[in-house]
Enzyme design. Structure first.
Site, short mmCIF file in Angstrom:
data_model
loop_
_atom_site.label_atom_id
_atom_site.label_comp_id
_atom_site.label_asym_id
_atom_site.label_seq_id
_atom_site.Cartn_x
_atom_site.Cartn_y
_atom_site.Cartn_z
N ASP A 110 37.92 46.55 41.43
CA ASP A 110 39.18 46.81 42.13
C ASP A 110 40.30 46.73 41.10
O ASP A 110 40.47 45.69 40.45
CB ASP A 110 39.39 45.78 43.25
CG ASP A 110 40.59 46.11 44.12
OD1 ASP A 110 41.23 47.16 43.91
OD2 ASP A 110 40.91 45.30 45.01
N LYS B 118 51.60 49.37 42.51
CA LYS B 118 52.37 48.51 41.62
C LYS B 118 52.86 49.23 40.37
O LYS B 118 54.04 49.23 40.05
CB LYS B 118 51.54 47.29 41.22
CG LYS B 118 51.53 46.17 42.24
CD LYS B 118 50.70 46.49 43.45
CE LYS B 118 50.66 45.32 44.43
NZ LYS B 118 49.84 45.64 45.61
N TRP C 279 41.27 38.42 46.73
CA TRP C 279 42.34 38.91 47.58
C TRP C 279 41.87 38.84 49.04
O TRP C 279 40.76 39.27 49.36
CB TRP C 279 42.68 40.35 47.19
CG TRP C 279 43.76 40.99 47.99
CD1 TRP C 279 44.97 40.46 48.32
CD2 TRP C 279 43.71 42.30 48.57
NE1 TRP C 279 45.69 41.37 49.07
CE2 TRP C 279 44.94 42.49 49.24
CE3 TRP C 279 42.76 43.31 48.59
CZ2 TRP C 279 45.23 43.67 49.92
CZ3 TRP C 279 43.05 44.49 49.25
CH2 TRP C 279 44.27 44.66 49.91
#
Length: 397
Positions: free
Chosen positions: A211, A246, A130
Protein backbone atom coordinates in the site's frame (compact mmCIF):
# COMPACT_ATOMS: atom_id res chain seq x y z
CA UNK A 1 -37.18 -2.24 5.88
CA UNK A 2 -34.74 0.02 7.70
CA UNK A 3 -36.39 0.53 11.10
CA UNK A 4 -34.47 -2.33 12.71
CA UNK A 5 -31.03 -0.93 11.80
CA UNK A 6 -28.91 -0.02 14.83
CA UNK A 7 -27.05 3.25 15.30
CA UNK A 8 -23.33 2.80 14.65
CA UNK A 9 -20.75 4.84 16.57
CA UNK A 10 -19.12 7.70 14.69
CA UNK A 11 -15.81 7.04 12.97
CA UNK A 12 -13.18 7.99 15.58
CA UNK A 13 -11.33 10.44 13.33
CA UNK A 14 -14.45 11.95 11.79
CA UNK A 15 -15.94 12.26 15.27
CA UNK A 16 -12.83 14.11 16.40
CA UNK A 17 -13.18 16.50 13.48
CA UNK A 18 -16.76 17.32 14.47
CA UNK A 19 -15.71 17.97 18.08
CA UNK A 20 -12.82 20.13 16.91
CA UNK A 21 -15.07 22.26 14.73
CA UNK A 22 -17.47 22.81 17.63
CA UNK A 23 -14.67 23.88 20.00
CA UNK A 24 -14.48 27.65 20.56
CA UNK A 25 -10.98 27.68 22.04
CA UNK A 26 -8.83 29.94 19.81
CA UNK A 27 -5.79 27.77 20.63
CA UNK A 28 -7.37 24.49 19.53
CA UNK A 29 -5.21 22.11 17.49
CA UNK A 30 -6.38 19.28 15.22
CA UNK A 31 -3.81 16.47 15.04
CA UNK A 32 -6.27 13.74 14.11
CA UNK A 33 -7.30 14.06 10.47
CA UNK A 34 -4.66 12.71 8.10
CA UNK A 35 -4.31 15.51 5.56
CA UNK A 36 -1.32 17.70 4.82
CA UNK A 37 -1.55 21.25 6.21
CA UNK A 38 0.58 24.30 5.56
CA UNK A 39 1.83 26.80 8.16
CA UNK A 40 -1.59 28.45 8.25
CA UNK A 41 -3.32 25.13 8.97
CA UNK A 42 -4.79 25.01 5.48
CA UNK A 43 -4.76 22.06 3.06
CA UNK A 44 -3.85 23.91 -0.15
CA UNK A 45 -4.39 23.11 -3.80
CA UNK A 46 -0.91 22.71 -5.31
CA UNK A 47 0.00 25.43 -7.78
CA UNK A 48 0.95 22.81 -10.34
CA UNK A 49 -2.49 21.24 -9.95
CA UNK A 50 -4.14 24.59 -10.61
CA UNK A 51 -2.06 25.00 -13.76
CA UNK A 52 -2.85 21.49 -14.95
CA UNK A 53 -6.56 22.08 -14.33
CA UNK A 54 -6.54 25.24 -16.42
CA UNK A 55 -4.95 23.32 -19.29
CA UNK A 56 -7.42 20.48 -18.87
CA UNK A 57 -10.46 22.76 -18.94
CA UNK A 58 -9.18 24.38 -22.13
CA UNK A 59 -8.41 21.13 -23.91
CA UNK A 60 -11.05 18.67 -22.73
CA UNK A 61 -13.61 18.03 -25.44
CA UNK A 62 -15.76 15.26 -23.96
CA UNK A 63 -17.19 13.97 -20.70
CA UNK A 64 -17.79 10.48 -22.06
CA UNK A 65 -17.00 7.44 -19.90
CA UNK A 66 -13.37 6.35 -19.84
CA UNK A 67 -14.04 2.63 -19.30
CA UNK A 68 -13.70 0.38 -16.24
CA UNK A 69 -9.88 0.34 -16.38
CA UNK A 70 -9.71 4.14 -16.44
CA UNK A 71 -7.33 6.28 -18.43
CA UNK A 72 -4.53 4.27 -20.05
CA UNK A 73 -2.15 7.23 -19.92
CA UNK A 74 -2.72 7.70 -16.20
CA UNK A 75 -2.19 4.00 -15.48
CA UNK A 76 1.05 3.93 -17.47
CA UNK A 77 2.36 7.10 -15.80
CA UNK A 78 1.68 5.81 -12.28
CA UNK A 79 3.18 2.42 -13.09
CA UNK A 80 6.38 4.14 -14.17
CA UNK A 81 6.35 6.49 -11.16
CA UNK A 82 6.05 3.52 -8.81
CA UNK A 83 8.26 0.96 -10.58
CA UNK A 84 10.55 3.08 -12.72
CA UNK A 85 10.36 3.12 -16.50
CA UNK A 86 12.97 0.39 -16.93
CA UNK A 87 11.74 -2.14 -14.38
CA UNK A 88 11.98 -5.72 -15.57
CA UNK A 89 8.32 -6.55 -14.83
CA UNK A 90 7.17 -3.81 -17.19
CA UNK A 91 9.52 -5.05 -19.88
CA UNK A 92 8.19 -8.59 -19.36
CA UNK A 93 4.57 -7.42 -19.81
CA UNK A 94 3.55 -8.87 -16.45
CA UNK A 95 1.81 -5.79 -15.00
CA UNK A 96 -1.83 -4.72 -15.35
CA UNK A 97 -3.65 -1.94 -13.55
CA UNK A 98 -6.92 -0.08 -13.19
CA UNK A 99 -7.56 3.50 -12.18
CA UNK A 100 -9.63 3.60 -8.98
CA UNK A 101 -11.51 6.05 -6.74
CA UNK A 102 -8.60 6.72 -4.39
CA UNK A 103 -6.36 4.30 -2.55
CA UNK A 104 -9.38 2.85 -0.74
CA UNK A 105 -10.93 1.95 -4.09
CA UNK A 106 -7.67 0.29 -5.12
CA UNK A 107 -7.51 -1.79 -1.95
CA UNK A 108 -11.14 -2.84 -2.23
CA UNK A 109 -11.05 -3.98 -5.86
CA UNK A 110 -7.86 -5.92 -5.11
CA UNK A 111 -9.58 -7.54 -2.12
CA UNK A 112 -12.41 -8.71 -4.35
CA UNK A 113 -9.96 -9.98 -6.97
CA UNK A 114 -8.19 -11.98 -4.26
CA UNK A 115 -11.54 -13.35 -3.08
CA UNK A 116 -12.25 -14.57 -6.63
CA UNK A 117 -8.82 -16.19 -6.86
CA UNK A 118 -8.89 -17.81 -3.41
CA UNK A 119 -12.07 -17.50 -1.40
CA UNK A 120 -11.44 -16.64 2.24
CA UNK A 121 -7.70 -16.19 1.74
CA UNK A 122 -5.69 -15.02 4.73
CA UNK A 123 -4.05 -11.60 4.65
CA UNK A 124 -1.44 -10.64 7.26
CA UNK A 125 -1.31 -6.99 8.34
CA UNK A 126 1.16 -5.09 10.49
CA UNK A 127 0.31 -4.45 14.13
CA UNK A 128 -0.63 -1.64 14.03
CA UNK A 129 -1.86 -0.79 10.55
CA UNK A 130 -4.13 1.85 9.03
CA UNK A 131 -7.54 1.24 10.60
CA UNK A 132 -9.41 1.07 7.28
CA UNK A 133 -7.26 -1.82 6.02
CA UNK A 134 -9.22 -4.27 8.17
CA UNK A 135 -12.76 -3.48 6.94
CA UNK A 136 -11.64 -2.99 3.32
CA UNK A 137 -10.29 -6.54 3.16
CA UNK A 138 -12.36 -8.20 5.86
CA UNK A 139 -15.74 -7.18 4.47
CA UNK A 140 -14.72 -8.68 1.13
CA UNK A 141 -14.56 -12.07 2.87
CA UNK A 142 -10.81 -12.34 3.51
CA UNK A 143 -9.41 -13.58 6.82
CA UNK A 144 -7.28 -11.08 8.77
CA UNK A 145 -4.21 -11.95 10.85
CA UNK A 146 -1.45 -9.69 12.14
CA UNK A 147 2.30 -9.72 12.42
CA UNK A 148 4.34 -7.71 14.97
CA UNK A 149 5.63 -4.43 13.59
CA UNK A 150 5.88 -1.55 16.06
CA UNK A 151 6.81 -1.81 19.74
CA UNK A 152 4.88 0.98 21.49
CA UNK A 153 6.96 0.69 24.67
CA UNK A 154 10.28 1.36 22.93
CA UNK A 155 8.80 3.38 20.02
CA UNK A 156 10.80 1.25 17.60
CA UNK A 157 10.25 -1.32 14.87
CA UNK A 158 9.67 -4.82 16.22
CA UNK A 159 11.57 -6.23 13.25
CA UNK A 160 12.93 -9.46 14.74
CA UNK A 161 9.45 -10.50 15.84
CA UNK A 162 8.07 -9.48 12.45
CA UNK A 163 10.59 -11.70 10.68
CA UNK A 164 9.89 -14.68 12.93
CA UNK A 165 6.17 -14.43 12.22
CA UNK A 166 6.54 -14.00 8.46
CA UNK A 167 8.82 -17.04 8.32
CA UNK A 168 5.72 -19.07 9.22
CA UNK A 169 3.48 -17.53 6.54
CA UNK A 170 3.15 -19.84 3.60
CA UNK A 171 2.09 -20.02 -0.01
CA UNK A 172 -1.49 -18.94 -0.58
CA UNK A 173 -1.43 -16.26 2.12
CA UNK A 174 -0.89 -12.57 1.48
CA UNK A 175 1.17 -10.03 3.44
CA UNK A 176 0.25 -6.35 3.48
CA UNK A 177 3.19 -3.94 3.65
CA UNK A 178 3.40 -0.15 3.69
CA UNK A 179 5.74 1.14 0.98
CA UNK A 180 6.85 4.14 3.06
CA UNK A 181 5.67 6.56 5.77
CA UNK A 182 3.96 3.80 7.75
CA UNK A 183 0.50 4.81 8.90
CA UNK A 184 0.04 5.09 11.88
CA UNK A 185 3.54 4.66 13.35
CA UNK A 186 5.84 6.59 10.99
CA UNK A 187 8.41 3.81 11.48
CA UNK A 188 9.74 2.63 8.11
CA UNK A 189 11.80 -0.36 7.03
CA UNK A 190 15.42 0.21 6.06
CA UNK A 191 16.89 -1.00 2.77
CA UNK A 192 18.52 -3.89 4.59
CA UNK A 193 15.22 -4.87 6.20
CA UNK A 194 13.42 -4.78 2.84
CA UNK A 195 16.11 -7.12 1.50
CA UNK A 196 15.44 -9.55 4.34
CA UNK A 197 11.69 -9.43 3.62
CA UNK A 198 12.22 -10.03 -0.10
CA UNK A 199 14.19 -13.20 0.67
CA UNK A 200 11.50 -14.41 3.08
CA UNK A 201 8.79 -13.80 0.47
CA UNK A 202 10.78 -15.78 -2.09
CA UNK A 203 11.34 -18.67 0.30
CA UNK A 204 7.85 -18.82 1.83
CA UNK A 205 5.94 -18.12 -1.36
CA UNK A 206 3.41 -15.69 0.09
CA UNK A 207 2.06 -12.85 -2.04
CA UNK A 208 2.97 -9.28 -1.00
CA UNK A 209 0.42 -6.49 -1.13
CA UNK A 210 2.04 -3.05 -0.97
CA UNK A 211 0.00 0.00 0.00
CA UNK A 212 1.60 3.25 -1.13
CA UNK A 213 -0.19 6.44 -0.12
CA UNK A 214 2.81 8.70 0.55
CA UNK A 215 5.42 8.36 -2.18
CA UNK A 216 7.70 11.39 -1.91
CA UNK A 217 6.74 12.22 1.68
CA UNK A 218 9.46 10.05 3.24
CA UNK A 219 12.97 10.48 1.80
CA UNK A 220 12.38 11.06 -1.94
CA UNK A 221 10.29 9.80 -4.84
CA UNK A 222 12.96 7.23 -5.65
CA UNK A 223 14.00 6.19 -2.15
CA UNK A 224 10.41 5.70 -1.00
CA UNK A 225 9.82 2.96 -3.59
CA UNK A 226 12.99 0.98 -2.96
CA UNK A 227 11.15 -1.79 -1.13
CA UNK A 228 8.29 -2.28 -3.59
CA UNK A 229 10.65 -2.28 -6.57
CA UNK A 230 12.82 -4.88 -4.86
CA UNK A 231 9.80 -7.06 -4.12
CA UNK A 232 8.49 -6.73 -7.67
CA UNK A 233 11.82 -7.99 -8.99
CA UNK A 234 11.87 -10.86 -6.48
CA UNK A 235 8.43 -12.49 -6.50
CA UNK A 236 6.18 -13.96 -9.23
CA UNK A 237 3.03 -12.17 -8.04
CA UNK A 238 2.41 -8.95 -6.13
CA UNK A 239 -0.30 -6.32 -5.69
CA UNK A 240 0.14 -2.56 -5.30
CA UNK A 241 -2.37 0.09 -4.23
CA UNK A 242 -1.46 3.70 -5.04
CA UNK A 243 -3.08 6.89 -3.79
CA UNK A 244 -2.52 10.36 -5.25
CA UNK A 245 -4.32 12.11 -2.38
CA UNK A 246 -1.26 13.25 -0.46
CA UNK A 247 1.58 13.77 -2.93
CA UNK A 248 -0.68 15.56 -5.42
CA UNK A 249 -3.01 17.06 -2.81
CA UNK A 250 -6.02 15.58 -4.63
CA UNK A 251 -7.88 14.27 -1.60
CA UNK A 252 -11.45 14.98 -2.67
CA UNK A 253 -10.83 14.01 -6.31
CA UNK A 254 -10.26 10.39 -5.21
CA UNK A 255 -7.40 9.38 -7.49
CA UNK A 256 -5.80 5.96 -7.12
CA UNK A 257 -4.60 2.88 -8.97
CA UNK A 258 -4.69 -0.86 -8.34
CA UNK A 259 -1.76 -2.67 -9.94
CA UNK A 260 -1.25 -6.41 -10.11
CA UNK A 261 1.97 -8.21 -11.02
CA UNK A 262 1.36 -11.63 -12.58
CA UNK A 263 3.62 -14.58 -13.35
CA UNK A 264 3.44 -13.99 -17.11
CA UNK A 265 1.62 -12.01 -19.78
CA UNK A 266 -1.11 -14.59 -20.36
CA UNK A 267 -1.98 -14.72 -16.66
CA UNK A 268 -1.94 -10.91 -16.66
CA UNK A 269 -4.55 -10.76 -19.43
CA UNK A 270 -6.81 -13.21 -17.61
CA UNK A 271 -6.39 -11.37 -14.34
CA UNK A 272 -7.14 -8.02 -15.94
CA UNK A 273 -10.41 -9.35 -17.32
CA UNK A 274 -11.40 -10.28 -13.77
CA UNK A 275 -10.24 -6.98 -12.27
CA UNK A 276 -12.14 -4.85 -14.76
CA UNK A 277 -15.19 -7.04 -14.13
CA UNK A 278 -14.87 -6.31 -10.39
CA UNK A 279 -14.87 -2.61 -11.24
CA UNK A 280 -17.85 -2.97 -13.57
CA UNK A 281 -19.87 -4.76 -10.89
CA UNK A 282 -19.04 -2.16 -8.23
CA UNK A 283 -18.87 1.41 -9.54
CA UNK A 284 -18.73 0.68 -13.28
CA UNK A 285 -16.28 3.46 -14.26
CA UNK A 286 -13.79 5.61 -12.32
CA UNK A 287 -14.00 9.42 -12.34
CA UNK A 288 -11.80 11.19 -14.86
CA UNK A 289 -10.90 14.67 -13.61
CA UNK A 290 -8.30 13.96 -10.94
CA UNK A 291 -6.55 11.26 -12.94
CA UNK A 292 -6.38 13.57 -15.98
CA UNK A 293 -4.62 16.17 -13.79
CA UNK A 294 -2.08 13.61 -12.58
CA UNK A 295 -1.46 12.30 -16.09
CA UNK A 296 -0.91 15.85 -17.36
CA UNK A 297 1.61 16.60 -14.60
CA UNK A 298 3.58 13.38 -14.98
CA UNK A 299 3.80 13.52 -18.78
CA UNK A 300 4.79 17.20 -19.13
CA UNK A 301 8.42 17.97 -18.22
CA UNK A 302 7.70 21.47 -16.95
CA UNK A 303 4.70 20.50 -14.87
CA UNK A 304 6.52 17.51 -13.44
CA UNK A 305 9.47 19.64 -12.36
CA UNK A 306 7.11 22.06 -10.63
CA UNK A 307 5.29 19.20 -8.92
CA UNK A 308 8.50 17.67 -7.63
CA UNK A 309 9.55 21.07 -6.24
CA UNK A 310 6.25 21.45 -4.38
CA UNK A 311 6.49 17.88 -3.12
CA UNK A 312 9.97 18.56 -1.75
CA UNK A 313 8.61 21.65 0.00
CA UNK A 314 5.90 19.61 1.72
CA UNK A 315 8.35 16.87 2.73
CA UNK A 316 10.88 19.32 4.12
CA UNK A 317 8.19 21.12 6.08
CA UNK A 318 7.15 17.85 7.74
CA UNK A 319 10.75 16.87 8.49
CA UNK A 320 11.40 20.34 9.91
CA UNK A 321 8.37 20.01 12.15
CA UNK A 322 9.68 16.69 13.44
CA UNK A 323 13.01 18.25 14.35
CA UNK A 324 11.33 21.27 15.90
CA UNK A 325 8.91 19.18 17.92
CA UNK A 326 11.66 17.11 19.53
CA UNK A 327 13.62 20.24 20.43
CA UNK A 328 10.62 22.16 21.81
CA UNK A 329 9.54 19.20 23.93
CA UNK A 330 12.98 19.11 25.51
CA UNK A 331 12.77 22.85 26.11
CA UNK A 332 9.36 22.38 27.72
CA UNK A 333 10.85 19.86 30.15
CA UNK A 334 8.84 16.88 28.91
CA UNK A 335 9.36 13.90 31.20
CA UNK A 336 9.80 11.54 28.24
CA UNK A 337 12.32 11.12 25.45
CA UNK A 338 10.65 11.91 22.12
CA UNK A 339 13.79 11.66 20.00
CA UNK A 340 12.27 8.78 18.03
CA UNK A 341 9.99 11.29 16.27
CA UNK A 342 12.86 12.86 14.35
CA UNK A 343 13.83 9.49 12.84
CA UNK A 344 10.36 8.55 11.61
CA UNK A 345 8.89 9.35 8.21
CA UNK A 346 5.78 10.96 6.79
CA UNK A 347 2.92 12.65 8.56
CA UNK A 348 2.30 10.30 11.48
CA UNK A 349 3.83 9.28 14.80
CA UNK A 350 2.61 7.83 18.07
CA UNK A 351 3.31 10.04 21.08
CA UNK A 352 3.29 6.98 23.32
CA UNK A 353 0.88 8.42 25.88
CA UNK A 354 -2.20 6.67 27.29
CA UNK A 355 -5.86 7.36 26.42
CA UNK A 356 -6.44 9.19 29.72
CA UNK A 357 -3.65 11.62 28.83
CA UNK A 358 -5.06 11.98 25.31
CA UNK A 359 -8.45 12.87 26.77
CA UNK A 360 -6.86 15.36 29.15
CA UNK A 361 -5.16 17.12 26.25
CA UNK A 362 -8.53 17.44 24.55
CA UNK A 363 -10.48 18.43 27.65
CA UNK A 364 -8.02 20.91 29.14
CA UNK A 365 -6.13 22.20 26.11
CA UNK A 366 -8.39 21.59 23.08
CA UNK A 367 -5.74 19.42 21.43
CA UNK A 368 -7.38 16.66 19.40
CA UNK A 369 -5.92 13.25 18.51
CA UNK A 370 -7.15 9.64 18.46
CA UNK A 371 -6.91 7.52 21.62
CA UNK A 372 -3.86 5.65 20.32
CA UNK A 373 -1.95 8.99 20.52
CA UNK A 374 -1.24 8.95 16.79
CA UNK A 375 -0.73 12.53 15.66
CA UNK A 376 -0.56 14.17 12.25
CA UNK A 377 2.74 16.05 12.42
CA UNK A 378 1.56 18.37 9.64
CA UNK A 379 -1.11 19.71 11.99
CA UNK A 380 1.63 21.51 13.92
CA UNK A 381 3.11 24.86 13.01
CA UNK A 382 5.42 27.55 14.34
CA UNK A 383 2.30 29.25 15.68
CA UNK A 384 1.00 26.37 17.79
CA UNK A 385 4.14 24.30 18.48
CA UNK A 386 5.08 25.90 21.81
CA UNK A 387 1.50 25.69 23.10
CA UNK A 388 1.31 22.02 22.14
CA UNK A 389 4.65 21.13 23.72
CA UNK A 390 3.86 22.86 27.00
CA UNK A 391 0.47 21.16 27.14
CA UNK A 392 1.95 17.72 26.43
CA UNK A 393 4.71 18.24 28.99
CA UNK A 394 2.12 19.20 31.60
CA UNK A 395 -0.06 16.18 30.87
CA UNK A 396 2.76 13.62 31.13
CA UNK A 397 4.40 15.24 34.16
Amino acid sequence: MFNHLSQLPADPILGLLSAFRADNNPNKIDLGVGVYKDEAGHTPVLQVVKEAEVRLLRSEESKAYIGPAGAAGFNAAIQQLALGAGHVVLADNRVRSVQTPGGCGALRVMAELIQRAKKGATIWMSDPTWVNHIPLFGSAGLQIKSYPYYDRDSSKLHFDAMVETLKKVGEGDLVLLHACCHNPSGADLSREQWQVLAKIAQKQGFTPIVDMAYQGFGDSLEEDVYGLRLLAASVPEMLLAVSCSKNFGLYRERVGMAMVLYSDGAAADRGQSQLTNVVRENYSMPPSHGAAIVESILTDAGLRANWEAELIEMRERINGLREGLVGRLKDAGAAKDFDFIRHQKGMFSFLGINPEQVHKLQRDYSIYMVDSSRINIAGLSETNMTYFCRALAAVIE
